[in-house]
Design a protein around this motif. Structure first.
Motif, PDB file in Angstrom:
ATOM      1  N   UNK A  41      -2.706   4.669  12.092  1.00 43.75           N
ATOM      2  CA  UNK A  41      -1.902   5.588  11.296  1.00 43.75           C
ATOM      3  C   UNK A  41      -2.812   6.371  10.347  1.00 43.75           C
ATOM      4  N   UNK A  42      -2.697   7.701  10.316  1.00 42.41           N
ATOM      5  CA  UNK A  42      -3.560   8.497   9.433  1.00 42.41           C
ATOM      6  C   UNK A  42      -3.481   8.090   7.960  1.00 42.41           C
ATOM      7  N   UNK A  43      -2.288   7.744   7.489  1.00 43.32           N
ATOM      8  CA  UNK A  43      -2.133   7.324   6.100  1.00 43.32           C
ATOM      9  C   UNK A  43      -2.843   6.003   5.819  1.00 43.32           C
ATOM     10  N   UNK A  44      -2.754   5.071   6.754  1.00 44.88           N
ATOM     11  CA  UNK A  44      -3.429   3.781   6.594  1.00 44.88           C
ATOM     12  C   UNK A  44      -4.940   3.968   6.639  1.00 44.88           C
ATOM     13  N   UNK A  45      -5.399   4.798   7.560  1.00 43.66           N
ATOM     14  CA  UNK A  45      -6.838   5.063   7.673  1.00 43.66           C
ATOM     15  C   UNK A  45      -7.369   5.726   6.398  1.00 43.66           C
ATOM     16  N   UNK A  46      -6.606   6.677   5.876  1.00 44.96           N
ATOM     17  CA  UNK A  46      -7.019   7.358   4.647  1.00 44.96           C
ATOM     18  C   UNK A  46      -7.035   6.381   3.474  1.00 44.96           C
ATOM     19  N   UNK A  97     -14.098  -2.774   4.628  1.00 39.36           N
ATOM     20  CA  UNK A  97     -13.570  -1.988   3.513  1.00 39.36           C
ATOM     21  C   UNK A  97     -12.749  -2.921   2.622  1.00 39.36           C
ATOM     22  N   UNK A  98     -13.273  -3.218   1.437  1.00 35.84           N
ATOM     23  CA  UNK A  98     -12.565  -4.078   0.492  1.00 35.84           C
ATOM     24  C   UNK A  98     -11.673  -3.164  -0.337  1.00 35.84           C
ATOM     25  N   UNK A  99     -10.368  -3.328  -0.177  1.00 37.68           N
ATOM     26  CA  UNK A  99      -9.408  -2.405  -0.781  1.00 37.68           C
ATOM     27  C   UNK A  99      -8.961  -2.892  -2.156  1.00 37.68           C
ATOM     28  N   UNK A 100      -9.085  -2.025  -3.135  1.00 36.06           N
ATOM     29  CA  UNK A 100      -8.596  -2.301  -4.481  1.00 36.06           C
ATOM     30  C   UNK A 100      -7.085  -2.107  -4.540  1.00 36.06           C
ATOM     31  N   UNK A 101      -6.479  -2.340  -5.699  1.00 32.64           N
ATOM     32  CA  UNK A 101      -5.018  -2.285  -5.817  1.00 32.64           C
ATOM     33  C   UNK A 101      -4.398  -0.961  -5.369  1.00 32.64           C
ATOM     34  N   UNK A 102      -5.013   0.167  -5.738  1.00 32.34           N
ATOM     35  CA  UNK A 102      -4.432   1.460  -5.356  1.00 32.34           C
ATOM     36  C   UNK A 102      -4.560   1.713  -3.861  1.00 32.34           C
ATOM     37  N   UNK A 103      -5.691   1.319  -3.277  1.00 35.41           N
ATOM     38  CA  UNK A 103      -5.869   1.466  -1.825  1.00 35.41           C
ATOM     39  C   UNK A 103      -4.904   0.542  -1.077  1.00 35.41           C
ATOM     40  N   UNK A 104      -4.705  -0.667  -1.591  1.00 36.07           N
ATOM     41  CA  UNK A 104      -3.746  -1.584  -0.966  1.00 36.07           C
ATOM     42  C   UNK A 104      -2.337  -1.002  -1.045  1.00 36.07           C
ATOM     43  N   UNK A 146       1.870   3.356   3.862  1.00 34.98           N
ATOM     44  CA  UNK A 146       1.786   3.780   5.265  1.00 34.98           C
ATOM     45  C   UNK A 146       2.520   2.792   6.162  1.00 34.98           C
ATOM     46  N   UNK A 147       2.321   1.513   5.923  1.00 39.86           N
ATOM     47  CA  UNK A 147       3.014   0.493   6.710  1.00 39.86           C
ATOM     48  C   UNK A 147       4.509   0.534   6.431  1.00 39.86           C
ATOM     49  N   UNK A 148       4.872   0.661   5.165  1.00 35.83           N
ATOM     50  CA  UNK A 148       6.285   0.729   4.797  1.00 35.83           C
ATOM     51  C   UNK A 148       6.985   1.920   5.419  1.00 35.83           C
ATOM     52  N   UNK A 149       6.274   3.040   5.502  1.00 37.62           N
ATOM     53  CA  UNK A 149       6.839   4.238   6.142  1.00 37.62           C
ATOM     54  C   UNK A 149       7.137   3.967   7.613  1.00 37.62           C
TER      55      UNK A 149
END
Length: 186
Positions: free
Chosen positions: A142-147, A48-55, A61-64
């Motif tokens: 983490x559900x937020x990271x997965x999403x 999954x290549x993540x664009x700026x918004x996905x990153x 999620x990590x910050x939380x």
């Protein structure tokens, strides 16, 4: 470049130059990753290549998760925001997932294959003048990271690889020689 040179020169890069990583460069890395050995040719990896918004969302999620360890609400919010912004600013971020299998033996083989794909990706990056930082840990489930990464319920994230031109390359860390961990069994 010789493979042994790429293995020796690979480092975990913490800071990247601002230059974006091109789609062609990313596709070169993914092509190398997909050549990893995999028992039964299951090709269990998903990239999954993540664009700026996905990153940014992944960073939130990590910050939380990091903020939960901070008692001061203002400092916790600063942590969330900082981690999210740092992730958005990355030149490239690839979430590597593996397709889940109910057979424990295949599940283990597929995990090993996907991690070999990650190593291929990292070595190919060195070959084309890029650096990587391979990240693993609890945030991957983490559900937020997965999403944020768009990973389906039939897969699990096994690594996130940050990619870019190194802004600085750390010196090699001292490692024990292979002989330290190698019994020769008659």
């Amino acid at each position: 470049m010789r493979v042994s040179d790429a293995i020796r020169d690979r480092r975990s890069i913490k800071r990247f130059a601002e230059r974006p990583v091109s789609r062609e460069e990313i596709e070169t890395l993914l092509a190398a990753a997909a050549l990893a050995p995999n028992h039964r040719l299951t090709q269990p990896w998903r990239f999954y290549v993540l664009g700026p918004e996905a990153r940014y969302a992944y960073g939130l999620a990590l910050g939380e998760r990091k903020a939960r360890k901070i008692e001061d609400p203002e400092a916790a919010q600063t942590m969330r925001d900082t981690v999210a912004q740092e992730h958005r600013a990355l030149p490239c971020m690839i979430a590597v997932a593996v397709v889940n299998n109910t057979d424990p033996e295949i599940r283990e083989e597929d995990y090993a294959a996907a991690m070999m794909a990650v190593q291929n990706l990292a070595l190919a990056a060195v070959d084309v003048g890029l650096g990587t930082h391979i990240k693993t840990g609890g945030v991957m489930s983490d559900p937020g990271a997965r999403a944020a990464a768009g990973v389906g319920d039939d897969q699990r994230i096994i690594a996130v690889v940050n990619v870019g031109v190194p802004a600085e390359t750390p010196s090699p860390k001292k490692r024990e020689p292979a002989s330290t961990f190698t019994p020769w069994v008659p």
